[in-house]
Scaffold this motif. Sequence first.
Motif, PDB file in Angstrom:
ATOM      1  N   ALA A   6     -18.888 -59.935  90.081  1.00  9.62           N
ATOM      2  CA  ALA A   6     -17.750 -59.833  90.133  1.00  9.62           C
ATOM      3  C   ALA A   6     -16.567 -60.240  89.757  1.00  9.62           C
ATOM      4  O   ALA A   6     -15.757 -59.841  88.444  1.00  9.62           O
ATOM      5  CB  ALA A   6     -17.029 -58.859  91.683  1.00  9.62           C
ATOM      6  N   GLY A   7     -17.285 -61.617  89.339  1.00 10.49           N
ATOM      7  CA  GLY A   7     -16.510 -62.802  89.336  1.00 10.49           C
ATOM      8  C   GLY A   7     -16.715 -62.692  87.379  1.00 10.49           C
ATOM      9  O   GLY A   7     -15.628 -62.501  86.363  1.00 10.49           O
ATOM     10  N   ARG A   8     -18.121 -62.353  87.118  1.00 13.44           N
ATOM     11  CA  ARG A   8     -18.396 -62.178  85.370  1.00 13.44           C
ATOM     12  C   ARG A   8     -17.970 -61.228  84.758  1.00 13.44           C
ATOM     13  O   ARG A   8     -17.492 -60.963  83.865  1.00 13.44           O
ATOM     14  CB  ARG A   8     -19.856 -62.265  85.637  1.00 13.44           C
ATOM     15  N   HIS A   9     -18.245 -59.921  85.375  1.00 13.52           N
ATOM     16  CA  HIS A   9     -17.492 -58.958  85.263  1.00 13.52           C
ATOM     17  C   HIS A   9     -15.424 -58.979  85.115  1.00 13.52           C
ATOM     18  O   HIS A   9     -15.037 -58.921  83.903  1.00 13.52           O
ATOM     19  CB  HIS A   9     -17.473 -57.739  86.352  1.00 13.52           C
ATOM     20  N   GLN A  10     -14.779 -59.180  85.671  1.00 17.61           N
ATOM     21  CA  GLN A  10     -13.883 -60.097  85.595  1.00 17.61           C
ATOM     22  C   GLN A  10     -13.293 -60.927  84.526  1.00 17.61           C
ATOM     23  O   GLN A  10     -12.276 -61.029  83.464  1.00 17.61           O
ATOM     24  CB  GLN A  10     -12.628 -60.068  86.924  1.00 17.61           C
ATOM     25  N   GLN A  11     -14.195 -62.377  84.543  1.00 19.73           N
ATOM     26  CA  GLN A  11     -13.867 -62.071  83.051  1.00 19.73           C
ATOM     27  C   GLN A  11     -14.172 -61.928  81.766  1.00 19.73           C
ATOM     28  O   GLN A  11     -13.422 -62.449  80.906  1.00 19.73           O
ATOM     29  CB  GLN A  11     -15.808 -63.467  83.450  1.00 19.73           C
ATOM     30  N   TRP A  12     -15.217 -60.512  81.614  1.00 18.82           N
ATOM     31  CA  TRP A  12     -15.369 -60.616  80.623  1.00 18.82           C
ATOM     32  C   TRP A  12     -14.349 -59.238  80.518  1.00 18.82           C
ATOM     33  O   TRP A  12     -13.238 -59.213  79.468  1.00 18.82           O
ATOM     34  CB  TRP A  12     -16.736 -59.818  81.113  1.00 18.82           C
ATOM     35  N   HIS A  13     -13.592 -58.480  81.513  1.00 23.82           N
ATOM     36  CA  HIS A  13     -12.213 -57.658  81.020  1.00 23.82           C
ATOM     37  C   HIS A  13     -11.412 -58.837  80.814  1.00 23.82           C
ATOM     38  O   HIS A  13     -10.507 -58.644  79.755  1.00 23.82           O
ATOM     39  CB  HIS A  13     -11.789 -57.693  82.647  1.00 23.82           C
ATOM     40  N   ASP A  14     -11.211 -59.948  81.004  1.00 25.87           N
ATOM     41  CA  ASP A  14     -10.106 -60.732  81.113  1.00 25.87           C
ATOM     42  C   ASP A  14     -10.544 -61.095  79.189  1.00 25.87           C
ATOM     43  O   ASP A  14      -9.463 -61.397  78.436  1.00 25.87           O
ATOM     44  CB  ASP A  14     -10.160 -61.864  81.911  1.00 25.87           C
ATOM     45  N   GLN A  15     -11.044 -61.516  79.047  1.00 30.00           N
ATOM     46  CA  GLN A  15     -11.702 -61.288  77.353  1.00 30.00           C
ATOM     47  C   GLN A  15     -11.694 -60.504  76.554  1.00 30.00           C
ATOM     48  O   GLN A  15     -11.161 -60.764  75.375  1.00 30.00           O
ATOM     49  CB  GLN A  15     -13.265 -62.604  77.405  1.00 30.00           C
ATOM     50  N   MET A  16     -11.416 -59.443  76.971  1.00 26.11           N
ATOM     51  CA  MET A  16     -11.747 -58.248  75.797  1.00 26.11           C
ATOM     52  C   MET A  16     -10.116 -58.414  75.855  1.00 26.11           C
ATOM     53  O   MET A  16      -9.882 -58.166  74.839  1.00 26.11           O
ATOM     54  CB  MET A  16     -12.489 -57.022  76.894  1.00 26.11           C
ATOM     55  N   ALA A  17      -9.557 -58.494  77.103  1.00 28.81           N
ATOM     56  CA  ALA A  17      -7.816 -58.338  76.821  1.00 28.81           C
ATOM     57  C   ALA A  17      -7.649 -59.504  75.771  1.00 28.81           C
ATOM     58  O   ALA A  17      -6.336 -58.934  75.207  1.00 28.81           O
ATOM     59  CB  ALA A  17      -7.227 -58.523  78.027  1.00 28.81           C
ATOM     60  N   LYS A  18      -8.012 -60.486  76.051  1.00 29.37           N
ATOM     61  CA  LYS A  18      -7.833 -61.373  75.410  1.00 29.37           C
ATOM     62  C   LYS A  18      -7.279 -61.287  74.207  1.00 29.37           C
ATOM     63  O   LYS A  18      -6.804 -61.302  72.775  1.00 29.37           O
ATOM     64  CB  LYS A  18      -7.994 -62.544  75.165  1.00 29.37           C
ATOM     65  N   PHE A  20      -8.572 -58.257  72.045  1.00 28.09           N
ATOM     66  CA  PHE A  20      -7.556 -56.674  71.942  1.00 28.09           C
ATOM     67  C   PHE A  20      -5.541 -57.342  71.666  1.00 28.09           C
ATOM     68  O   PHE A  20      -5.452 -57.251  70.747  1.00 28.09           O
ATOM     69  CB  PHE A  20      -7.620 -55.724  73.086  1.00 28.09           C
ATOM     70  N   GLN A  21      -5.499 -58.525  72.372  1.00 26.73           N
ATOM     71  CA  GLN A  21      -3.872 -58.456  72.466  1.00 26.73           C
ATOM     72  C   GLN A  21      -4.032 -59.726  70.458  1.00 26.73           C
ATOM     73  O   GLN A  21      -3.553 -59.408  69.938  1.00 26.73           O
ATOM     74  CB  GLN A  21      -3.617 -60.053  73.008  1.00 26.73           C
ATOM     75  N   ALA A  22      -5.057 -60.195  70.445  1.00 30.85           N
ATOM     76  CA  ALA A  22      -5.192 -60.886  69.434  1.00 30.85           C
ATOM     77  C   ALA A  22      -5.040 -59.988  67.971  1.00 30.85           C
ATOM     78  O   ALA A  22      -4.682 -60.350  66.934  1.00 30.85           O
ATOM     79  CB  ALA A  22      -6.451 -62.332  69.287  1.00 30.85           C
ATOM     80  N   LEU A  23      -6.341 -58.951  67.550  1.00 30.00           N
ATOM     81  CA  LEU A  23      -6.013 -57.964  67.508  1.00 30.00           C
ATOM     82  C   LEU A  23      -4.979 -57.415  66.728  1.00 30.00           C
ATOM     83  O   LEU A  23      -4.392 -56.897  65.757  1.00 30.00           O
ATOM     84  CB  LEU A  23      -7.538 -57.160  67.766  1.00 30.00           C
ATOM     85  N   ALA A  24      -4.287 -57.099  68.109  1.00 26.11           N
ATOM     86  CA  ALA A  24      -3.354 -56.273  68.148  1.00 26.11           C
ATOM     87  C   ALA A  24      -1.835 -57.205  67.143  1.00 26.11           C
ATOM     88  O   ALA A  24      -1.291 -56.969  66.326  1.00 26.11           O
ATOM     89  CB  ALA A  24      -2.245 -56.031  69.186  1.00 26.11           C
ATOM     90  N   SER A  25      -1.816 -58.353  67.509  1.00 26.81           N
ATOM     91  CA  SER A  25      -1.006 -59.164  67.052  1.00 26.81           C
ATOM     92  C   SER A  25      -1.572 -59.529  65.311  1.00 26.81           C
ATOM     93  O   SER A  25      -0.237 -59.525  64.476  1.00 26.81           O
ATOM     94  CB  SER A  25      -1.279 -60.484  67.480  1.00 26.81           C
ATOM     95  N   ARG A  26      -2.533 -59.681  65.051  1.00 23.95           N
ATOM     96  CA  ARG A  26      -2.602 -59.327  63.741  1.00 23.95           C
ATOM     97  C   ARG A  26      -2.474 -58.073  63.076  1.00 23.95           C
ATOM     98  O   ARG A  26      -2.259 -57.931  61.863  1.00 23.95           O
ATOM     99  CB  ARG A  26      -4.812 -60.232  63.384  1.00 23.95           C
ATOM    100  N   VAL A  27      -3.350 -56.624  63.675  1.00 24.79           N
ATOM    101  CA  VAL A  27      -2.337 -55.635  62.854  1.00 24.79           C
ATOM    102  C   VAL A  27      -1.039 -55.818  62.422  1.00 24.79           C
ATOM    103  O   VAL A  27      -0.801 -55.272  61.574  1.00 24.79           O
ATOM    104  CB  VAL A  27      -2.872 -54.135  63.885  1.00 24.79           C
ATOM    105  N   SER A  28      -0.584 -56.557  63.537  1.00 25.65           N
ATOM    106  CA  SER A  28       1.291 -56.193  63.374  1.00 25.65           C
ATOM    107  C   SER A  28       1.583 -56.743  62.568  1.00 25.65           C
ATOM    108  O   SER A  28       2.731 -56.688  61.641  1.00 25.65           O
ATOM    109  CB  SER A  28       1.484 -56.456  64.347  1.00 25.65           C
ATOM    110  N   SER A  29       1.125 -58.215  62.180  1.00 26.03           N
ATOM    111  CA  SER A  29       0.962 -59.606  61.094  1.00 26.03           C
ATOM    112  C   SER A  29       0.889 -58.830  60.299  1.00 26.03           C
ATOM    113  O   SER A  29       2.298 -58.657  58.577  1.00 26.03           O
ATOM    114  CB  SER A  29       0.261 -60.543  61.058  1.00 26.03           C
ATOM    115  N   VAL A  30      -0.381 -57.708  59.831  1.00 24.18           N
ATOM    116  CA  VAL A  30      -0.441 -56.812  58.144  1.00 24.18           C
ATOM    117  C   VAL A  30       0.061 -55.673  58.685  1.00 24.18           C
ATOM    118  O   VAL A  30       0.510 -55.719  56.955  1.00 24.18           O
ATOM    119  CB  VAL A  30      -2.518 -56.367  58.089  1.00 24.18           C
TER     120      VAL A  30
END
Length: 62
Positions: A6-18, A20-30
């Motif tokens: 469960a901890g690893r699964h949550q960590q994976w979700h957190d990493q994926m969320a980060k 996607f946030q980074a990608l969204a920020s780059r898309v916004s910049s572009v």
Amino acid sequence: MDDNDAGRHQQWHDQMAKAFQALASRVSSVEGLAAAAMEEAEDAHQEAQQAANVLYQNNISV
């Protein structure tokens, strides 16, 4: 699923969320850069059109 899984699964979700946030920020910049480039292109097009009109009005052929 135990606590470790469960901890690893949550960590994976957190990493994926980060990621996607980074990608969204780059898309916004572009998108911002693209909008600025379009504005510059429109300005350049208007200036070229005005120059062509002046040449036409003065009966100047290029």
